[in-house]
Design a protein around this motif. Sequence first.
Motif, mmCIF file in Angstrom:
data_model
loop_
_atom_site.group_PDB
_atom_site.id
_atom_site.type_symbol
_atom_site.label_atom_id
_atom_site.label_comp_id
_atom_site.label_asym_id
_atom_site.label_seq_id
_atom_site.Cartn_x
_atom_site.Cartn_y
_atom_site.Cartn_z
ATOM 1 N N GLY A 83 0.812 -1.210 0.000
ATOM 2 C CA GLY A 83 0.000 0.000 0.000
ATOM 3 C C GLY A 83 0.842 1.255 0.000
ATOM 4 N N GLY A 84 0.162 2.395 0.123
ATOM 5 C CA GLY A 84 0.856 3.662 0.014
ATOM 6 C C GLY A 84 1.215 4.315 1.326
ATOM 7 N N GLU A 85 0.601 3.872 2.445
ATOM 8 C CA GLU A 85 0.839 4.481 3.750
ATOM 9 C C GLU A 85 0.923 3.396 4.823
ATOM 10 O OE1 GLU A 85 1.409 7.620 4.168
ATOM 11 O OE2 GLU A 85 0.651 8.506 2.310
ATOM 12 N N THR A 86 1.580 3.717 5.922
ATOM 13 C CA THR A 86 1.735 2.734 6.993
ATOM 14 C C THR A 86 0.395 2.330 7.602
ATOM 15 O OG1 THR A 86 2.084 4.505 8.612
ATOM 16 C CG2 THR A 86 4.048 3.553 7.584
ATOM 17 N N TYR A 87 -0.559 3.274 7.652
ATOM 18 C CA TYR A 87 -1.839 2.976 8.292
ATOM 19 C C TYR A 87 -2.731 2.078 7.435
ATOM 20 C CZ TYR A 87 -3.394 6.910 5.357
ATOM 21 O OH TYR A 87 -3.634 7.765 4.303
ATOM 22 N N GLU A 88 -2.339 1.827 6.192
ATOM 23 C CA GLU A 88 -3.143 0.947 5.345
ATOM 24 C C GLU A 88 -2.970 -0.522 5.731
ATOM 25 O OE1 GLU A 88 -2.547 1.765 1.210
ATOM 26 O OE2 GLU A 88 -2.810 3.927 1.471
ATOM 27 N N SER A 89 -1.935 -0.822 6.498
ATOM 28 C CA SER A 89 -1.754 -2.193 6.982
ATOM 29 C C SER A 89 -1.666 -2.255 8.508
ATOM 30 C CB SER A 89 -0.496 -2.824 6.376
ATOM 31 O OG SER A 89 0.683 -2.123 6.768
ATOM 32 N N GLY A 90 -1.123 -1.214 9.132
ATOM 33 C CA GLY A 90 -0.873 -1.258 10.563
ATOM 34 C C GLY A 90 -1.964 -0.617 11.402
ATOM 35 N N PRO A 91 -2.572 -1.360 12.338
ATOM 36 C CA PRO A 91 -3.502 -0.747 13.298
ATOM 37 C C PRO A 91 -2.795 0.383 14.056
ATOM 38 C CG PRO A 91 -3.617 -3.143 13.400
ATOM 39 C CD PRO A 91 -2.432 -2.809 12.545
ATOM 40 N N GLU A 92 -3.543 1.405 14.411
ATOM 41 C CA GLU A 92 -2.937 2.636 14.937
ATOM 42 C C GLU A 92 -3.368 2.963 16.365
ATOM 43 O OE1 GLU A 92 -3.049 7.461 13.997
ATOM 44 O OE2 GLU A 92 -3.694 6.018 12.469
ATOM 45 N N TYR A 93 -2.369 3.045 17.245
ATOM 46 C CA TYR A 93 -2.581 3.616 18.580
ATOM 47 C C TYR A 93 -2.673 5.128 18.371
ATOM 48 C CZ TYR A 93 -1.731 4.675 23.558
ATOM 49 O OH TYR A 93 -1.834 5.130 24.851
ATOM 50 N N GLN A 94 -3.841 5.695 18.628
ATOM 51 C CA GLN A 94 -4.074 7.093 18.298
ATOM 52 C C GLN A 94 -3.406 8.051 19.271
ATOM 53 O OE1 GLN A 94 -4.731 9.037 16.064
ATOM 54 N NE2 GLN A 94 -6.491 10.373 16.320
ATOM 55 N N ILE A 95 -2.795 9.086 18.719
ATOM 56 C CA ILE A 95 -2.201 10.184 19.485
ATOM 57 C C ILE A 95 -2.894 11.468 19.043
ATOM 58 C CG2 ILE A 95 -0.091 11.568 19.724
ATOM 59 C CD1 ILE A 95 1.450 8.929 19.609
ATOM 60 N N LEU A 96 -3.376 12.232 20.019
ATOM 61 C CA LEU A 96 -4.199 13.388 19.671
ATOM 62 C C LEU A 96 -4.273 14.374 20.827
ATOM 63 C CD1 LEU A 96 -6.325 14.197 17.314
ATOM 64 C CD2 LEU A 96 -8.050 13.462 18.958
ATOM 65 N N ASP A 97 -4.348 15.654 20.496
ATOM 66 C CA ASP A 97 -4.829 16.639 21.451
ATOM 67 C C ASP A 97 -6.345 16.537 21.386
ATOM 68 O OD1 ASP A 97 -5.649 18.805 22.938
ATOM 69 O OD2 ASP A 97 -4.901 20.315 21.534
#
Length: 234
Positions: free
Chosen positions: A115-129
């Motif tokens: 794919g074109g981005e890491t998030y297209e395969s890897g589940p994401e631990y979200q970081i956010l304000d």
Amino acid sequence: MTALKTLALAFALAVVASGVFAKDQAMAPDNTLTPAEKAAGWKLLFDGKSTAGWRGFKTPAPDAGWKSAGALSPDPKTSKDLVTKDQFENFELSFDWKISPQGNSGVMFHVIPVGGETYESGPEYQILDNAHGEPPPEQAGGLFALYAPSMDMTKPVGQFNHARLVVDHGKVQHWLNGMKVAEYEIGSPEFKAKVAASKFKRWPQFATGKTGAIALQNHGDEVWFKNIKIKVLK
């Protein structure tokens, strides 16, 4: 024991555990391992001064925009995601993160070069304000767009938060500042249903890697990562 007393006891134990952790962290210099951590099998993924051990997504060298003096931090305008050279299957990941006001980022795992981005395969631990105003499934500590955190455990923006990510044969826990805020099982009927109802259904490779790299995301906002440590689980 009543449900209320059980909840109170669980909260008290979490507060104690958080305090013990904070005391232990205060005793250890940033980006180092304590003797106890070394004995337990922990390894540093960031030495506090370089991007050694990291690369780009689908590239052998890390993006030059990432700064590494004390904390890993991307150039928000130019940097591509940073990805570990090593692959990890079952592990416990520990890291500290700080986000800029209204900022957004994430840490992906089991990233594969598809794919074109890491998030297209890897589940994401979200970081956010969380003041950004995103809906619950997209708030800090949750599995981005799929599992909302059970509570907001973030510190005021500009302060470092401590995160733990435990991945053990498909069973995953997200911890934030001493509290478990999300839990799920990759491949379970519930997980598959949530993916099918989300944007991730567009990428058949999403969450299919049994092992893979860990990725630090540049989402176009300032973000800092330090004390990145991993322990491989048998």
